[in-house]
Design an enzyme around this catalytic site. Structure first.
Site, PDB file in Angstrom:
ATOM      1  N   ARG A   8       0.865  -1.178   0.000  1.00 11.07           N
ATOM      2  CA  ARG A   8       0.000   0.000   0.000  1.00 11.07           C
ATOM      3  C   ARG A   8       0.905   1.232   0.000  1.00 11.07           C
ATOM      4  O   ARG A   8       1.987   1.217   0.620  1.00 11.07           O
ATOM      5  CB  ARG A   8      -0.894   0.001   1.240  1.00 11.07           C
ATOM      6  CG  ARG A   8      -1.858   1.159   1.264  1.00 11.07           C
ATOM      7  CD  ARG A   8      -2.707   1.157   2.531  1.00 11.07           C
ATOM      8  NE  ARG A   8      -3.615   2.294   2.545  1.00 11.07           N
ATOM      9  CZ  ARG A   8      -4.249   2.723   3.611  1.00 11.07           C
ATOM     10  NH1 ARG A   8      -4.090   2.086   4.773  1.00 11.07           N
ATOM     11  NH2 ARG A   8      -5.034   3.765   3.549  1.00 11.07           N
ATOM     12  N   HIS A   9       0.457   2.291  -0.672  1.00  7.26           N
ATOM     13  CA  HIS A   9       1.243   3.532  -0.699  1.00  7.26           C
ATOM     14  C   HIS A   9       1.563   4.031   0.719  1.00  7.26           C
ATOM     15  O   HIS A   9       0.873   3.688   1.687  1.00  7.26           O
ATOM     16  CB  HIS A   9       0.459   4.606  -1.458  1.00  7.26           C
ATOM     17  CG  HIS A   9      -0.872   4.902  -0.834  1.00  7.26           C
ATOM     18  ND1 HIS A   9      -1.025   5.753   0.228  1.00  7.26           N
ATOM     19  CD2 HIS A   9      -2.098   4.400  -1.120  1.00  7.26           C
ATOM     20  CE1 HIS A   9      -2.296   5.779   0.575  1.00  7.26           C
ATOM     21  NE2 HIS A   9      -2.970   4.966  -0.216  1.00  7.26           N
ATOM     22  N   GLY A  10       2.576   4.887   0.825  1.00  6.74           N
ATOM     23  CA  GLY A  10       2.890   5.543   2.089  1.00  6.74           C
ATOM     24  C   GLY A  10       1.786   6.521   2.479  1.00  6.74           C
ATOM     25  O   GLY A  10       0.875   6.799   1.679  1.00  6.74           O
ATOM     26  N   SER A  12      -0.656   9.372   2.855  1.00  7.48           N
ATOM     27  CA  SER A  12      -1.010  10.475   1.944  1.00  7.48           C
ATOM     28  C   SER A  12      -1.491  11.672   2.772  1.00  7.48           C
ATOM     29  O   SER A  12      -1.765  11.545   3.974  1.00  7.48           O
ATOM     30  CB  SER A  12      -2.128  10.033   0.998  1.00  7.48           C
ATOM     31  OG  SER A  12      -3.353   9.958   1.711  1.00  7.48           O
ATOM     32  N   THR A  13      -1.631  12.814   2.090  1.00  6.63           N
ATOM     33  CA  THR A  13      -2.097  14.015   2.805  1.00  6.63           C
ATOM     34  C   THR A  13      -3.504  13.794   3.373  1.00  6.63           C
ATOM     35  O   THR A  13      -3.817  14.267   4.460  1.00  6.63           O
ATOM     36  CB  THR A  13      -2.102  15.244   1.876  1.00  6.63           C
ATOM     37  OG1 THR A  13      -2.862  14.937   0.715  1.00  6.63           O
ATOM     38  CG2 THR A  13      -0.683  15.630   1.463  1.00  6.63           C
ATOM     39  N   ASN A  15      -4.700  10.760   4.165  1.00  9.08           N
ATOM     40  CA  ASN A  15      -4.591   9.828   5.303  1.00  9.08           C
ATOM     41  C   ASN A  15      -4.321  10.645   6.558  1.00  9.08           C
ATOM     42  O   ASN A  15      -4.913  10.417   7.617  1.00  9.08           O
ATOM     43  CB  ASN A  15      -3.447   8.828   5.125  1.00  9.08           C
ATOM     44  CG  ASN A  15      -3.664   7.792   4.050  1.00  9.08           C
ATOM     45  OD1 ASN A  15      -2.714   7.347   3.411  1.00  9.08           O
ATOM     46  ND2 ASN A  15      -4.913   7.376   3.827  1.00  9.08           N
ATOM     47  N   ARG A  60      -0.197   8.805  -5.345  1.00 13.20           N
ATOM     48  CA  ARG A  60       0.328   8.322  -4.064  1.00 13.20           C
ATOM     49  C   ARG A  60       0.942   6.927  -4.200  1.00 13.20           C
ATOM     50  O   ARG A  60       1.938   6.616  -3.540  1.00 13.20           O
ATOM     51  CB  ARG A  60      -0.740   8.378  -2.966  1.00 13.20           C
ATOM     52  CG  ARG A  60      -2.036   7.613  -3.225  1.00 13.20           C
ATOM     53  CD  ARG A  60      -3.079   8.064  -2.223  1.00 13.20           C
ATOM     54  NE  ARG A  60      -4.327   7.318  -2.215  1.00 13.20           N
ATOM     55  CZ  ARG A  60      -5.379   7.555  -3.002  1.00 13.20           C
ATOM     56  NH1 ARG A  60      -5.305   8.496  -3.910  1.00 13.20           N
ATOM     57  NH2 ARG A  60      -6.499   6.854  -2.868  1.00 13.20           N
ATOM     58  N   GLU A  87      -7.537   2.865  -5.987  1.00 12.66           N
ATOM     59  CA  GLU A  87      -8.287   2.682  -4.743  1.00 12.66           C
ATOM     60  C   GLU A  87      -9.769   2.449  -5.063  1.00 12.66           C
ATOM     61  O   GLU A  87     -10.250   2.884  -6.121  1.00 12.66           O
ATOM     62  CB  GLU A  87      -8.105   3.926  -3.856  1.00 12.66           C
ATOM     63  CG  GLU A  87      -8.804   3.882  -2.507  1.00 12.66           C
ATOM     64  CD  GLU A  87      -8.467   2.646  -1.684  1.00 12.66           C
ATOM     65  OE1 GLU A  87      -8.903   1.541  -2.071  1.00 12.66           O
ATOM     66  OE2 GLU A  87      -7.776   2.780  -0.650  1.00 12.66           O
ATOM     67  N   ARG A  88     -10.467   1.787  -4.156  1.00 14.46           N
ATOM     68  CA  ARG A  88     -11.919   1.665  -4.263  1.00 14.46           C
ATOM     69  C   ARG A  88     -12.516   3.084  -4.296  1.00 14.46           C
ATOM     70  O   ARG A  88     -12.098   3.956  -3.520  1.00 14.46           O
ATOM     71  CB  ARG A  88     -12.427   0.901  -3.023  1.00 14.46           C
ATOM     72  CG  ARG A  88     -13.904   0.593  -3.019  1.00 14.46           C
ATOM     73  CD  ARG A  88     -14.641   1.582  -2.183  1.00 14.46           C
ATOM     74  NE  ARG A  88     -14.379   1.337  -0.781  1.00 14.46           N
ATOM     75  CZ  ARG A  88     -15.305   1.021   0.102  1.00 14.46           C
ATOM     76  NH1 ARG A  88     -16.564   0.895  -0.272  1.00 14.46           N
ATOM     77  NH2 ARG A  88     -15.005   0.867   1.367  1.00 14.46           N
ATOM     78  N   HIS A 182      -3.287   0.249  -3.259  1.00 11.83           N
ATOM     79  CA  HIS A 182      -4.099   0.972  -2.273  1.00 11.83           C
ATOM     80  C   HIS A 182      -4.741  -0.005  -1.292  1.00 11.83           C
ATOM     81  O   HIS A 182      -4.903  -1.191  -1.609  1.00 11.83           O
ATOM     82  CB  HIS A 182      -5.181   1.759  -3.010  1.00 11.83           C
ATOM     83  CG  HIS A 182      -4.613   2.694  -4.022  1.00 11.83           C
ATOM     84  ND1 HIS A 182      -4.365   4.030  -3.753  1.00 11.83           N
ATOM     85  CD2 HIS A 182      -4.191   2.489  -5.294  1.00 11.83           C
ATOM     86  CE1 HIS A 182      -3.839   4.604  -4.823  1.00 11.83           C
ATOM     87  NE2 HIS A 182      -3.719   3.694  -5.774  1.00 11.83           N
TER      88      HIS A 182
HETATM   89  O1  LIG Z   1      -9.540   5.897   0.175  1.00 12.64           O
HETATM   90  C1  LIG Z   1      -9.219   6.022   1.364  1.00 12.64           C
HETATM   91  O2  LIG Z   1      -9.771   6.806   2.153  1.00 12.64           O
HETATM   92  C2  LIG Z   1      -8.083   5.188   1.920  1.00 12.64           C
HETATM   93  O3  LIG Z   1      -7.129   5.048   0.997  1.00 12.64           O
HETATM   94  C3  LIG Z   1      -8.573   3.834   2.362  1.00 12.64           C
HETATM   95  O4  LIG Z   1      -9.481   4.083   3.314  1.00 12.64           O
HETATM   96  P1  LIG Z   1     -10.185   3.028   4.293  1.00 12.64           P
HETATM   97  O5  LIG Z   1      -9.113   2.355   5.105  1.00 12.64           O
HETATM   98  O6  LIG Z   1     -11.067   3.928   5.125  1.00 12.64           O
HETATM   99  O7  LIG Z   1     -10.974   2.094   3.437  1.00 12.64           O
END
Ligand SMILES: O=C(O)[C@H](O)COP(=O)(O)O
Length: 248
Positions: A8-10, A12-13, A15, A60, A87-88, A182
């Site tokens: 998974r990426h490091g 992010s801003t 996160n 990211r 990412e989803r 992701h």
């Molecule tokens: O898209 C996001 O917010 C994060 O990359 C993954 O978020 P989650 O752990 O809340 O699914």
């Protein structure tokens, strides 16, 4: 036996801000940059080398891969950028703070949105400026392929063809691969690889910037998997991800 690395990426801003991110193209923080470089060091020390990398079309994950490869002195590594590893899509939640959302709707509802297999958050309206329609990186896609929201099941349905069509054949051809992606696109991949049930996938969290090694048999079935690096730090990072959707 094949060995692949998932990462998974490091950080992010978003996160750092604890915001739902999804397809929003945010960059790494200083901590995220350090995590990506550390991952490269750990992989190098463990004797890893690669022939091919896969990543998404989100910076990211791309930058995490670059920094990891830079530490390994492998900036030359061929890279395949595949939108299906994105990412989803987090729908109308994208941009909202996770704890504030939990304070408003409850921890349980946010857990359903974050981790349930088949309940998507509300979609972005078609005319919302946050949609990815018109973004040149998705120019080759049908409009119907560009999501307005996704549950993990939807993500599995796009990640799996990426695995079947390009990643699995490369592994079978003997390429040593790393995938920089992701939290939820990796959860989708791991669900499929390990045959995790729809109920049990709720408990799976992926920490930022930690190389996760999968050893696969000749049929690409997992033999075992393990994170490289400081195991107690990884456990703490996993718990921190799980707690991000709580009001307090
Ligand atoms: O898209 C996001 O917010 C994060 O990359 C993954 O978020 P989650 O752990 O809340 O699914």
């Amino acid at each position: 036996m094949y060995k692949i690395v998932l990462m998974r990426h490091g950080e992010s801003t978003w996160n750092l801000d604890n915001r739902f991110t999804g397809w929003t193209d945010v960059d790494l923080t200083e901590k995220g940059i350090a995590e990506a470089r550390q991952a490269g060091k750990v992989l190098k020390e463990a004797g890893f080398s690669f022939d091919l990398a896969y990543t998404s079309v989100l910076k990211r994950a791309i930058r995490t891969l670059w920094l990891t490869m830079d530490e390994m002195d492998m900036m030359w590594l061929p890279v395949i950028n595949d939108w299906r590893l994105n990412e989803r899509h987090y729908g109308a939640l994208q941009g909202l703070n996770k704890s504030e959302t939990a304070a408003k709707y409850g921890d349980e509802q946010v857990l359903v949105w974050r981790r349930s297999y088949d309940t998507p958050p509300n979609p972005l309206p078609e005319n919302d400026p946050r949609t990815s329609f018109g973004d040149p990186r998705y120019a080759g896609l049908q409009r119907s392929q560009i999501p307005l929201t996704e549950c993990l099941k939807d993500t599995v349905e796009r990640v799996m063809p990426a695995w079947d069509d390009t990643i699995a054949p490369a592994i079978r051809a003997g390429k040593r691969i790393i995938i920089s992606a992701h939290g939820n696109s990796l959860r989708a991949l791991i669900k499929m690889l390990d045959g995790i049930s729809d109920a049990d996938i709720v408990g799976l969290n992926i920490p930022n910037g930690q190389p996760l090694v999968y050893e696969l048999d000749a049929d690409l079935k997992p033999i075992k998997h393990y994170y490289l690096g400081d195991q107690s730090a990884i456990e703490a990072a996993l718990q921190a991800v799980a707690s991000q959707g709580k009001a307090k």
